[in-house]
Design an enzyme around this catalytic site. Structure first.
Site, PDB file in Angstrom:
ATOM      1  N   SER A   1      30.310  55.632 127.792  1.00 47.33           N
ATOM      2  CA  SER A   1      30.808  56.634 126.841  1.00 47.33           C
ATOM      3  C   SER A   1      31.376  55.996 125.579  1.00 47.33           C
ATOM      4  O   SER A   1      31.328  56.592 124.505  1.00 47.33           O
ATOM      5  CB  SER A   1      31.856  57.529 127.505  1.00 47.33           C
TER       6      SER A   1
ATOM      7  N   HIS B   1      36.830  55.963 123.857  1.00 42.53           N
ATOM      8  CA  HIS B   1      36.094  56.901 123.008  1.00 42.53           C
ATOM      9  C   HIS B   1      36.491  56.743 121.540  1.00 42.53           C
ATOM     10  O   HIS B   1      35.628  56.595 120.668  1.00 42.53           O
ATOM     11  CB  HIS B   1      36.363  58.336 123.459  1.00 42.53           C
TER      12      HIS B   1
END
Length: 203
Positions: free
Chosen positions: A126, A177
């Site tokens: 991610s 992220h």
């Protein structure tokens, strides 16, 4: 490029296949939902990196996933977003972007864990996905609000929803992220500046 093949770019598809293959191998060997098992097979854990000298975990952790849903969620975005970037940057630069975002987002995640004292075993692509979002954001801005079929409004909405999902869901590595997003944007800037400097030198 025909519509049905627009997401098929060689390096991106290969990297997605590597992620899938690693998951299948680990799933065959044990339990990918187990933090202990994943730590033994390349996940990132700050003490292992800092005190064990296992810096390779910053990269390997981006290729392992905790369960099939974790893998599929990341693979869909990797294949879709990565194809734009491989077409824009070419194979070598795209690979550089991928690996820098993988290691860089893991490093940011580790730094955040050490700062908060909330240590955890982590892994997944991610951080790379958000790195791709950051690089695409730069391309959209550089091209005055549109890149291929991506408009700035549409893209900002997708980015905001992705960040909101992360911050509103437990067990998500939001530091990776945000770190990936910033790193991807900066890599896009560096590629742009490198091209500008190259053109100036060739004049």
């Amino acid at each position: 490029m025909q519509e049905q093949h627009r997401y098929i770019t060689p390096v991106n598809v290969t990297l997605a296949a590597v992620n899938a293959a690693v998951f299948c191998i680990l799933e065959a060997l044990g339990d990918t939902s187990s933090a202990t098992f994943m730590l033994a097979h390349g996940a990132m854990y700050p003490p292992a990196v800092l005190y064990g000298g296992e810096w390779w975990r910053l990269l390997t952790s981006a290729f392992i996933h905790f369960g099939i849903s974790h893998l599929l969620n990341n693979l869909v975005l990797l294949v879709c977003l990565g194809s734009y970037l491989e077409r824009a940057y070419g194979k070598i630069r795209f690979l550089i972007l991928y690996l820098v975002c993988a290691a860089g987002s893991s490093l940011v995640s580790m730094g955040h864990m050490l700062y908060t004292g909330d240590l955890a075993v982590s892994g997944g692509a991610s951080g790379v996905v958000f790195g791709m979002i950051g690089a695409l954001l730069f391309l959209v801005l550089k091209n005055r609000g549109r890149f291929e079929d991506l408009s700035l409004r549409r893209f900002l909405l997708m980015m905001a929803l992705s960040l909101y999902y992360g911050f509103s869901t437990t067990g998500v590595d939001n530091a990776a992220h945000v770190g990936g997003l910033i790193i991807g944007f900066l890599v896009g800037v560096i590629f742009f500046l490198a091209d500008r400097i190259t053109r100036i030198i060739r004049r």
